[in-house]
Scaffold this motif. Structure first.
Motif, PDB file in Angstrom:
ATOM      1  N   GLY A 175      58.831 -22.406  85.339  1.00  0.00           N
ATOM      2  CA  GLY A 175      60.225 -22.810  85.407  1.00  0.00           C
ATOM      3  C   GLY A 175      60.475 -24.300  85.315  1.00  0.00           C
ATOM      4  O   GLY A 175      59.681 -25.061  84.758  1.00  0.00           O
ATOM      5  N   ASP A 176      61.617 -24.697  85.864  1.00  0.00           N
ATOM      6  CA  ASP A 176      62.038 -26.095  85.827  1.00  0.00           C
ATOM      7  C   ASP A 176      61.035 -27.012  86.522  1.00  0.00           C
ATOM      8  O   ASP A 176      60.844 -28.154  86.107  1.00  0.00           O
ATOM      9  N   GLU A 177      60.399 -26.499  87.574  1.00  0.00           N
ATOM     10  CA  GLU A 177      59.427 -27.322  88.297  1.00  0.00           C
ATOM     11  C   GLU A 177      58.251 -27.684  87.396  1.00  0.00           C
ATOM     12  O   GLU A 177      57.754 -28.805  87.434  1.00  0.00           O
ATOM     13  N   ARG A 178      57.833 -26.753  86.570  1.00  0.00           N
ATOM     14  CA  ARG A 178      56.733 -27.017  85.626  1.00  0.00           C
ATOM     15  C   ARG A 178      57.142 -28.096  84.628  1.00  0.00           C
ATOM     16  O   ARG A 178      56.402 -29.038  84.357  1.00  0.00           O
ATOM     17  N   VAL A 179      58.346 -27.961  84.078  1.00  0.00           N
ATOM     18  CA  VAL A 179      58.862 -28.921  83.100  1.00  0.00           C
ATOM     19  C   VAL A 179      59.028 -30.293  83.739  1.00  0.00           C
ATOM     20  O   VAL A 179      58.614 -31.312  83.164  1.00  0.00           O
ATOM     21  N   ASP A 180      59.613 -30.331  84.930  1.00  0.00           N
ATOM     22  CA  ASP A 180      59.849 -31.607  85.606  1.00  0.00           C
ATOM     23  C   ASP A 180      58.538 -32.297  85.989  1.00  0.00           C
ATOM     24  O   ASP A 180      58.412 -33.512  85.843  1.00  0.00           O
ATOM     25  N   LEU A 181      57.561 -31.525  86.457  1.00  0.00           N
ATOM     26  CA  LEU A 181      56.280 -32.134  86.802  1.00  0.00           C
ATOM     27  C   LEU A 181      55.593 -32.681  85.557  1.00  0.00           C
ATOM     28  O   LEU A 181      55.094 -33.805  85.565  1.00  0.00           O
ATOM     29  N   ALA A 182      55.598 -31.930  84.483  1.00  0.00           N
ATOM     30  CA  ALA A 182      54.982 -32.407  83.239  1.00  0.00           C
ATOM     31  C   ALA A 182      55.632 -33.702  82.767  1.00  0.00           C
ATOM     32  O   ALA A 182      54.955 -34.599  82.261  1.00  0.00           O
ATOM     33  N   ALA A 183      56.933 -33.818  82.950  1.00  0.00           N
ATOM     34  CA  ALA A 183      57.648 -35.025  82.524  1.00  0.00           C
ATOM     35  C   ALA A 183      57.269 -36.248  83.361  1.00  0.00           C
ATOM     36  O   ALA A 183      57.364 -37.376  82.887  1.00  0.00           O
ATOM     37  N   ARG A 184      56.823 -36.024  84.580  1.00  0.00           N
ATOM     38  CA  ARG A 184      56.498 -37.144  85.476  1.00  0.00           C
ATOM     39  C   ARG A 184      55.020 -37.531  85.458  1.00  0.00           C
ATOM     40  O   ARG A 184      54.679 -38.625  85.890  1.00  0.00           O
ATOM     41  N   LEU A 185      54.179 -36.636  84.996  1.00  0.00           N
ATOM     42  CA  LEU A 185      52.748 -36.940  84.937  1.00  0.00           C
ATOM     43  C   LEU A 185      52.434 -37.771  83.696  1.00  0.00           C
ATOM     44  O   LEU A 185      53.174 -37.720  82.719  1.00  0.00           O
ATOM     45  N   PRO A 186      51.327 -38.496  83.712  1.00  0.00           N
ATOM     46  CA  PRO A 186      50.880 -39.152  82.479  1.00  0.00           C
ATOM     47  C   PRO A 186      50.690 -38.098  81.381  1.00  0.00           C
ATOM     48  O   PRO A 186      50.359 -36.942  81.672  1.00  0.00           O
ATOM     49  N   VAL A 187      50.902 -38.482  80.145  1.00  0.00           N
ATOM     50  CA  VAL A 187      50.878 -37.541  79.018  1.00  0.00           C
ATOM     51  C   VAL A 187      49.603 -36.703  79.003  1.00  0.00           C
ATOM     52  O   VAL A 187      49.654 -35.484  78.821  1.00  0.00           O
ATOM     53  N   GLU A 188      48.454 -37.326  79.208  1.00  0.00           N
ATOM     54  CA  GLU A 188      47.184 -36.602  79.162  1.00  0.00           C
ATOM     55  C   GLU A 188      47.124 -35.535  80.252  1.00  0.00           C
ATOM     56  O   GLU A 188      46.649 -34.418  80.012  1.00  0.00           O
ATOM     57  N   ALA A 189      47.599 -35.848  81.431  1.00  0.00           N
ATOM     58  CA  ALA A 189      47.612 -34.886  82.536  1.00  0.00           C
ATOM     59  C   ALA A 189      48.630 -33.778  82.264  1.00  0.00           C
ATOM     60  O   ALA A 189      48.371 -32.607  82.536  1.00  0.00           O
ATOM     61  N   ALA A 190      49.778 -34.137  81.715  1.00  0.00           N
ATOM     62  CA  ALA A 190      50.808 -33.143  81.399  1.00  0.00           C
ATOM     63  C   ALA A 190      50.294 -32.140  80.371  1.00  0.00           C
ATOM     64  O   ALA A 190      50.604 -30.946  80.448  1.00  0.00           O
ATOM     65  N   ARG A 191      49.507 -32.610  79.420  1.00  0.00           N
ATOM     66  CA  ARG A 191      48.944 -31.695  78.408  1.00  0.00           C
ATOM     67  C   ARG A 191      48.019 -30.670  79.035  1.00  0.00           C
ATOM     68  O   ARG A 191      48.020 -29.506  78.656  1.00  0.00           O
ATOM     69  N   VAL A 192      47.214 -31.102  79.990  1.00  0.00           N
ATOM     70  CA  VAL A 192      46.302 -30.178  80.679  1.00  0.00           C
ATOM     71  C   VAL A 192      47.113 -29.137  81.440  1.00  0.00           C
ATOM     72  O   VAL A 192      46.831 -27.937  81.368  1.00  0.00           O
ATOM     73  N   LEU A 193      48.133 -29.584  82.153  1.00  0.00           N
ATOM     74  CA  LEU A 193      48.988 -28.688  82.935  1.00  0.00           C
ATOM     75  C   LEU A 193      49.686 -27.662  82.047  1.00  0.00           C
ATOM     76  O   LEU A 193      49.655 -26.466  82.320  1.00  0.00           O
ATOM     77  N   THR A 194      50.297 -28.121  80.969  1.00  0.00           N
ATOM     78  CA  THR A 194      51.130 -27.240  80.148  1.00  0.00           C
ATOM     79  C   THR A 194      50.348 -26.427  79.123  1.00  0.00           C
ATOM     80  O   THR A 194      50.909 -25.529  78.503  1.00  0.00           O
ATOM     81  N   ALA A 195      49.064 -26.704  78.971  1.00  0.00           N
ATOM     82  CA  ALA A 195      48.248 -25.915  78.040  1.00  0.00           C
ATOM     83  C   ALA A 195      47.940 -24.526  78.599  1.00  0.00           C
ATOM     84  O   ALA A 195      47.493 -23.646  77.865  1.00  0.00           O
ATOM     85  N   GLN A 196      48.186 -24.330  79.874  1.00  0.00           N
ATOM     86  CA  GLN A 196      47.866 -23.068  80.533  1.00  0.00           C
ATOM     87  C   GLN A 196      49.061 -22.120  80.515  1.00  0.00           C
ATOM     88  O   GLN A 196      50.203 -22.547  80.661  1.00  0.00           O
ATOM     89  N   ILE A 197      48.772 -20.851  80.358  1.00  0.00           N
ATOM     90  CA  ILE A 197      49.800 -19.816  80.440  1.00  0.00           C
ATOM     91  C   ILE A 197      49.888 -19.385  81.901  1.00  0.00           C
ATOM     92  O   ILE A 197      48.874 -18.996  82.494  1.00  0.00           O
ATOM     93  N   PRO A 198      51.081 -19.462  82.492  1.00  0.00           N
ATOM     94  CA  PRO A 198      51.213 -19.091  83.906  1.00  0.00           C
ATOM     95  C   PRO A 198      50.887 -17.614  84.149  1.00  0.00           C
ATOM     96  O   PRO A 198      51.242 -16.751  83.350  1.00  0.00           O
ATOM     97  N   ASP A 199      50.192 -17.364  85.260  1.00  0.00           N
ATOM     98  CA  ASP A 199      49.912 -16.001  85.693  1.00  0.00           C
ATOM     99  C   ASP A 199      51.201 -15.377  86.193  1.00  0.00           C
ATOM    100  O   ASP A 199      52.028 -16.064  86.804  1.00  0.00           O
ATOM    101  N   PRO A 200      51.378 -14.071  85.977  1.00  0.00           N
ATOM    102  CA  PRO A 200      52.620 -13.431  86.441  1.00  0.00           C
ATOM    103  C   PRO A 200      52.722 -13.351  87.966  1.00  0.00           C
ATOM    104  O   PRO A 200      53.817 -13.328  88.506  1.00  0.00           O
ATOM    105  N   GLN A 201      51.595 -13.319  88.657  1.00  0.00           N
ATOM    106  CA  GLN A 201      51.604 -13.226  90.114  1.00  0.00           C
ATOM    107  C   GLN A 201      50.989 -14.491  90.705  1.00  0.00           C
ATOM    108  O   GLN A 201      49.792 -14.722  90.557  1.00  0.00           O
TER     109      GLN A 201
END
Length: 147
Positions: free
Chosen positions: A55-81
């Protein structure tokens, strides 16, 4: 839904400088002997967080992290549970082959740096999305709601 995202100072630095500072912070917090070990831990923990955060928390955190760290975070598909905090630590330990105690240390070291980038309000929003046990990973007291 549009949310306001505060641009951190790190984004005003040349590419890579903010990430290097993040790695140095993790290296210091975790007492890791090398920058490479700190980067390994950052990638492992942020990948795990990326499998949990939505959700929004994922997007907002990615926007605040350094680009390289944001890429690692957002490259993952969230688990449903989402996992509890302890299950998160055990999952990362299983993936890395490290002990749960070492993984708990690694997670705290990385989340200290993540908190510095995210700020307390975003961390509070992130924690409200997760089951129990996550607050301690971010260095906060675990608050329980009255039934």
């Amino acid at each position: 839904m549009i949310t306001h995202v505060r641009a951190p100072l790190e984004q005003q630095q040349p590419n890579g400088a903010a990430y290097e500072q993040m790695l140095e912070r993790v290296r210091y917090e975790g007492a890791y002997p090398t920058r490479e070990k700190a980067e390994e831990v950052v990638r492992l923990v942020l990948s795990g967080l990326g499998r949990q955060l939505t959700g929004d928390e994922r997007v907002d955190l990615a926007a605040r992290l350094p680009v390289e760290a944001a890429r690692v975070l957002t490259a993952q598909i969230p688990d449903p549970q989402p996992l509890t905090g302890w299950a998160f630590v055990k999952d990362i330990a299983a993936r890395s082959g490290a002990s749960p105690a070492t993984t708990r240390w690694d997670t705290g070291s990385v989340f200290a740096a993540v908190t510095a980038h995210a700020g307390p309000d975003l961390i509070t929003r992130i924690l409200s999305q997760f089951p129990t046990g996550w607050a301690l990973l971010f260095g906060r007291a675990e608050l329980t709601q009255a039934a």
